[in-house]
Design a protein around this motif. Structure first.
Motif, short mmCIF file in Angstrom:
data_model
loop_
_atom_site.label_atom_id
_atom_site.label_comp_id
_atom_site.label_asym_id
_atom_site.label_seq_id
_atom_site.Cartn_x
_atom_site.Cartn_y
_atom_site.Cartn_z
N GLY A 1 52.69 59.33 50.99
CA GLY A 1 51.67 59.48 51.76
C GLY A 1 50.56 59.19 50.65
N ARG A 2 51.03 59.26 49.46
CA ARG A 2 50.47 58.04 48.39
C ARG A 2 49.66 57.24 48.90
NH1 ARG A 2 54.79 57.85 45.09
NH2 ARG A 2 54.35 60.15 44.71
N HIS A 3 48.48 57.71 48.07
CA HIS A 3 47.59 55.89 48.30
C HIS A 3 46.91 55.17 47.39
CE1 HIS A 3 44.63 59.50 50.04
NE2 HIS A 3 45.19 57.61 51.03
N VAL A 4 47.74 54.17 48.12
CA VAL A 4 47.77 52.74 47.41
C VAL A 4 46.97 51.88 47.70
CG1 VAL A 4 48.90 50.37 46.66
CG2 VAL A 4 50.78 52.66 47.68
N VAL A 5 45.17 51.37 46.72
CA VAL A 5 44.82 51.12 46.60
C VAL A 5 44.65 49.49 46.61
CG1 VAL A 5 42.32 50.68 45.97
CG2 VAL A 5 43.10 53.06 46.00
N LEU A 6 44.59 48.25 47.33
CA LEU A 6 44.72 47.15 47.67
C LEU A 6 42.76 46.92 47.00
CD1 LEU A 6 47.88 46.42 49.73
CD2 LEU A 6 47.53 46.85 47.68
N VAL A 7 42.68 45.89 45.74
CA VAL A 7 41.59 45.24 45.66
C VAL A 7 41.24 43.90 45.50
CG1 VAL A 7 40.08 45.57 43.64
CG2 VAL A 7 40.42 47.77 44.48
N GLU A 8 40.78 43.31 45.69
CA GLU A 8 40.47 41.81 45.15
C GLU A 8 39.18 41.43 45.03
OE1 GLU A 8 38.85 37.53 47.73
OE2 GLU A 8 40.14 39.33 49.35
N VAL A 9 38.40 41.40 43.17
CA VAL A 9 37.98 41.01 43.37
C VAL A 9 36.51 40.04 43.96
CG1 VAL A 9 36.74 40.86 40.23
CG2 VAL A 9 39.04 42.16 41.16
N PRO A 10 35.83 40.03 43.82
CA PRO A 10 34.72 38.72 44.88
C PRO A 10 34.79 37.80 44.11
CG PRO A 10 34.39 41.00 45.83
CD PRO A 10 35.60 41.68 44.41
N ALA A 11 34.07 36.73 44.15
CA ALA A 11 34.02 35.50 42.87
C ALA A 11 32.90 35.83 42.46
CB ALA A 11 34.11 34.31 43.21
N ASP A 12 32.25 36.65 42.88
CA ASP A 12 30.91 36.96 41.68
C ASP A 12 30.68 38.43 41.33
OD1 ASP A 12 30.75 38.53 44.36
OD2 ASP A 12 28.45 38.42 44.97
N HIS A 13 31.61 38.48 41.44
CA HIS A 13 31.97 40.38 41.00
C HIS A 13 31.50 40.05 38.86
CE1 HIS A 13 33.09 44.05 39.53
NE2 HIS A 13 32.63 43.99 40.82
N PRO A 14 31.28 40.80 38.45
CA PRO A 14 31.66 40.67 37.09
C PRO A 14 32.99 40.50 35.98
CG PRO A 14 29.92 42.43 37.36
CD PRO A 14 30.46 42.05 38.97
N LEU A 15 33.47 41.22 36.98
CA LEU A 15 34.67 41.18 36.17
C LEU A 15 35.34 39.26 36.30
CD1 LEU A 15 36.91 43.77 37.94
CD2 LEU A 15 36.09 43.80 35.37
N ARG A 16 34.86 39.25 36.88
CA ARG A 16 35.53 37.18 37.42
C ARG A 16 34.18 36.72 36.55
NH1 ARG A 16 38.37 34.99 42.52
NH2 ARG A 16 39.54 36.87 43.12
N ARG A 17 33.24 36.88 35.64
CA ARG A 17 32.18 36.75 35.03
C ARG A 17 32.73 36.14 33.86
NH1 ARG A 17 27.78 39.31 37.06
NH2 ARG A 17 27.73 39.58 39.07
N ASP A 18 32.93 34.84 32.75
CA ASP A 18 33.42 34.49 31.23
C ASP A 18 32.53 34.92 30.85
OD1 ASP A 18 34.84 34.02 28.77
OD2 ASP A 18 34.63 31.80 29.71
N THR A 19 32.39 36.19 30.34
CA THR A 19 31.13 36.73 29.28
C THR A 19 31.23 36.37 27.97
OG1 THR A 19 32.41 38.76 28.49
CG2 THR A 19 31.65 38.79 30.63
N ARG A 20 32.44 34.94 27.57
CA ARG A 20 32.34 34.59 25.48
C ARG A 20 30.82 34.50 25.98
NH1 ARG A 20 37.60 32.05 26.79
NH2 ARG A 20 37.30 31.89 28.58
N GLN A 21 30.20 34.53 24.48
CA GLN A 21 28.82 33.44 24.59
C GLN A 21 29.85 31.93 24.00
OE1 GLN A 21 25.96 35.01 24.44
NE2 GLN A 21 27.32 36.53 26.06
#
Length: 122
Positions: free
Chosen positions: A102-122
């Motif tokens: 009964g333990r919750h397992v959260v499956l996550v997809e990071v959308p293409a426009d999400h900040p986690l997908r952006r290259d933040t290097r200058q």
């Protein structure tokens, strides 16, 4: 302190059933096995299923697993879904399933426009 490795430990009421779920249903690859336990590869970490517990898991601890294709995961795991996929206020697409305890397992997809997908290097 220097952390060299880490893993999440899961204690189950039925360890064999839990191991089968993580191995056969989620398809996690086995890193190593030892008497009474199995350690699975979990992306950049490990999940160890070992020991037993008579207590039910609570929502205080959940597994968070990033997947490449949430729609496909939803189809493959339809029998285990407890909350359908949806876009969360923080911008991630999440689907919730449960393991045999009964333990919750959260499956996550990071959308293409999400900040986690952006290259933040200058």
């Amino acid at each position: 302190m220097e952390i060299l490795s880490s893993r999440v430990l899961v204690r189950s009421h039925d360890p064999e059933r839990a191991r089968a779920f993580y191995r056969d249903v989620l398809g996690l690859a086995v890193h190593r096995e030892f008497p009474g336990g199995t350690v699975f590869f979990l992306g950049q970490g490990f999940l160890e299923v070992s020991g037993t517990s008579t207590e039910r898991p609570t929502d205080a601890t959940q597994l968070w697993l990033q997947v490449r294709d949430l729609r496909r995961a939803a189809e493959e795991l339809a029998d285990h879904v407890v909350r359908p996929a949806r876009r969360e206020p923080w911008g991630l697409d999440e689907l919730w399933i449960t393991d045999p305890d009964g333990r919750h397992v959260v499956l996550v997809e990071v959308p293409a426009d999400h900040p986690l997908r952006r290259d933040t290097r200058q």
